[in-house]
Structures are given as structure tokens and as C-alpha cells.
Write a protein that holds these residues in place. Structure first.
Motif, PDB file in Angstrom:
ATOM      1  N   GLU A 283       0.859  -1.188   0.000  1.00 21.71           N
ATOM      2  CA  GLU A 283       0.000   0.000   0.000  1.00 21.71           C
ATOM      3  C   GLU A 283       0.895   1.238   0.000  1.00 21.71           C
TER       4      GLU A 283
ATOM      5  N   THR B 235       0.430   4.373   0.748  1.00 24.52           N
ATOM      6  CA  THR B 235       0.351   5.344   1.838  1.00 24.52           C
ATOM      7  C   THR B 235       0.773   4.734   3.173  1.00 24.52           C
ATOM      8  N   THR B 236       0.168   3.603   3.517  1.00 27.36           N
ATOM      9  CA  THR B 236       0.452   3.000   4.819  1.00 27.36           C
ATOM     10  C   THR B 236       1.737   2.183   4.803  1.00 27.36           C
ATOM     11  N   ARG B 237       2.197   1.786   3.601  1.00 29.08           N
ATOM     12  CA  ARG B 237       3.366   0.940   3.389  1.00 29.08           C
ATOM     13  C   ARG B 237       3.165  -0.476   3.921  1.00 29.08           C
ATOM     14  N   GLU B 238       1.920  -0.830   4.187  1.00 26.96           N
ATOM     15  CA  GLU B 238       1.611  -2.203   4.589  1.00 26.96           C
ATOM     16  C   GLU B 238       1.780  -3.126   3.376  1.00 26.96           C
TER      17      GLU B 238
ATOM     18  N   GLU C  99      -2.693   1.996  -4.470  1.00 27.29           N
ATOM     19  CA  GLU C  99      -3.728   2.511  -3.577  1.00 27.29           C
ATOM     20  C   GLU C  99      -4.811   1.446  -3.495  1.00 27.29           C
TER      21      GLU C  99
ATOM     22  N   GLY D 192      -9.900  -0.197   1.287  1.00 30.06           N
ATOM     23  CA  GLY D 192      -9.115  -0.384   2.502  1.00 30.06           C
ATOM     24  C   GLY D 192      -8.741  -1.815   2.843  1.00 30.06           C
TER      25      GLY D 192
ATOM     26  N   SER E  44      -7.213  -5.907   5.959  1.00 36.12           N
ATOM     27  CA  SER E  44      -6.488  -4.986   5.074  1.00 36.12           C
ATOM     28  C   SER E  44      -5.370  -5.707   4.346  1.00 36.12           C
TER      29      SER E  44
ATOM     30  N   ARG F  76       9.964   0.149   6.956  1.00 38.06           N
ATOM     31  CA  ARG F  76       8.868  -0.512   6.240  1.00 38.06           C
ATOM     32  C   ARG F  76       9.156  -0.647   4.738  1.00 38.06           C
TER      33      ARG F  76
END
Lengths: 130, 130
Positions: A22, A24-27, A88, A92, A100, B26
């Protein structure tokens, strides 16, 4: 240097693993496989496509759930045999189980497994009861 | 729930892909393959081990360079066929080419490829001239 599709190394089945992170979250959300056509389609449409080994056909991430992945960056590694996709994640949640990330099973130092994260949606509602 | 090694699904070669993500930054560092023994050794030693498909043997990340990866978290995905390893990257660079991440080749929207990131070390100095 111009990107040459030929630089990528596919395995004996014509596939290359693609990690999705992801933007933004870098997950780290998931790993799936692409064939050459899925790489091309991801680049040309700006949405992320894979190749299903079990169904033996291309699929667009989110085609059923609507939780598509919008391409925000594409990288390949030093061996050119793995892709990293920055995306992106619409809705979510990347995992078909409603989490997620698909990597929600955590192996703890004490040898137990716990589920990390909360379900963002109810799979039965999104995919229908099967 | 107790972690059962049998839950993991290895491919026909007995291997499972393992994504390594730096626990602090991350950044996604690399993807490599583990066999069952590498998973066990990673868990028991706290340093990350893989299985080399070309050399057909286990290897410890950083065994030559000293840039080992210290295990900080282990996850498996919903299909139990991919691992996500959170690690502290000793020396700041995972790639044998000296970059922090193996994914330093960026495909740009205009179709060009650029190298992202700076070399953290000189490969010739770390591995010797070959």
C-alpha cells in the motif's frame, strides 16, 4: 533507459511473483502472480491485474469486490524475477477474508499464532454466501 | 492457537516465497525462498535463512557480507503459501548490489527505468572482485 518487458524473468509457467504494498500505509498487502499480459495490462490500465494459477486465467484485483488496486509505482528487483507494486487499495482491504492485508496470521515468539488487524468488511456480504 | 509448521503450503519444489520488509523503515527489501528447514532455522536462530534454488542449499542472509537480517516478526498469508518476514537489516543494505532494497529498478509512467536509492556499500569491497 527504456523499460523492456523482455528484461523480466518469468518462471517455467510463464509467471513472475508480484508483491503489492500500500503506497500510503506501506503495509504489505499480498503476493500474487502475473504473466506477461498481466504486467502489460497493469501498466496500460493503471489497475492491478494478476494471473490465477488455479483458474488459469487473468483476473483484475477487485473485479468482484470492487476493491481494486490503483497502480502508483512499479519496481523490479536486481534479479528481475520479482515485481514490487505500489498501489492505492480501494476499500481499505486487500484480503478476500476482509482484512487490510492477507498477511494477518502472526507467528509469535512463544509459538502461538494470532490474527492481527480487524476485518474491514464481511466477506459474506461482499462475495455472497457460497 | 499453536503455530503448526504443517499449515504452510510449499510448492512442488518444497519451497515457499518469503518477502522481507524492514521493520523500522517498512521498505520492502527482497523476496527469496525458504524450505521447511529454513523456516525452522529462522525461527530457532532469530536470523533469516533461505534456500537457494540455483545453489540448491540453505544460506543465511548476510553470511558473506555480514549484513544479516534479524527476525522481528513472521506472518503468513490467508492461503498459507507466502511468508512475510519483518527484519532489522544489519548494515542498512539488503541487496548484493549495495542498495538498501533489491527493488531499486523503477518503471516510470513514461516507460523509462531509473535506479532509485543510493548504494550503501561497494559490492566489490564487500564480496571481493570476481
Amino acid at each position: 533507459m527504456q523499460f523492456d518487458m523482455e528484461v523480466l524473468k518469468y518462471n517455467e509457467a510463464g509467471l513472475i511473483p508480484a508483491i503489492v504494498q500500500e503506497v500510503t500505509t506501506r503495509e504489505v498487502l499480498m503476493l500474487a502472480w502475473m504473466n506477461r499480459q498481466a504486467v502489460e495490462k497493469t501498466l496500460s490500465t493503471g489497475e492491478v491485474w494478476f494471473y490465477s494459477r488455479s483458474r488459469q486465467k487473468m483476473w483484475k484485483k477487485g473485479e468482484t469486490s470492487g476493491h481494486v488496486q490503483k497502480l502508483k509505482g512499479l519496481y523490479y528487483d536486481c534479479d528481475a524475477d520479482t515485481l514490487l507494486v505500489l498501489a492505492e487499495q480501494v476499500g481499505g482491504a486487500a484480503c478476500h477474508e476482509g482484512y487490510s492485508s492477507c498477511f494477518h496470521n502472526k507467528v509469535n515468539p512463544d509459538g502461538t499464532v494470532t490474527v492481527e488487524g480487524e476485518q474491514q468488511f464481511n466477506p459474506a456480504e461482499v462475495y455472497g454466501k457460497q
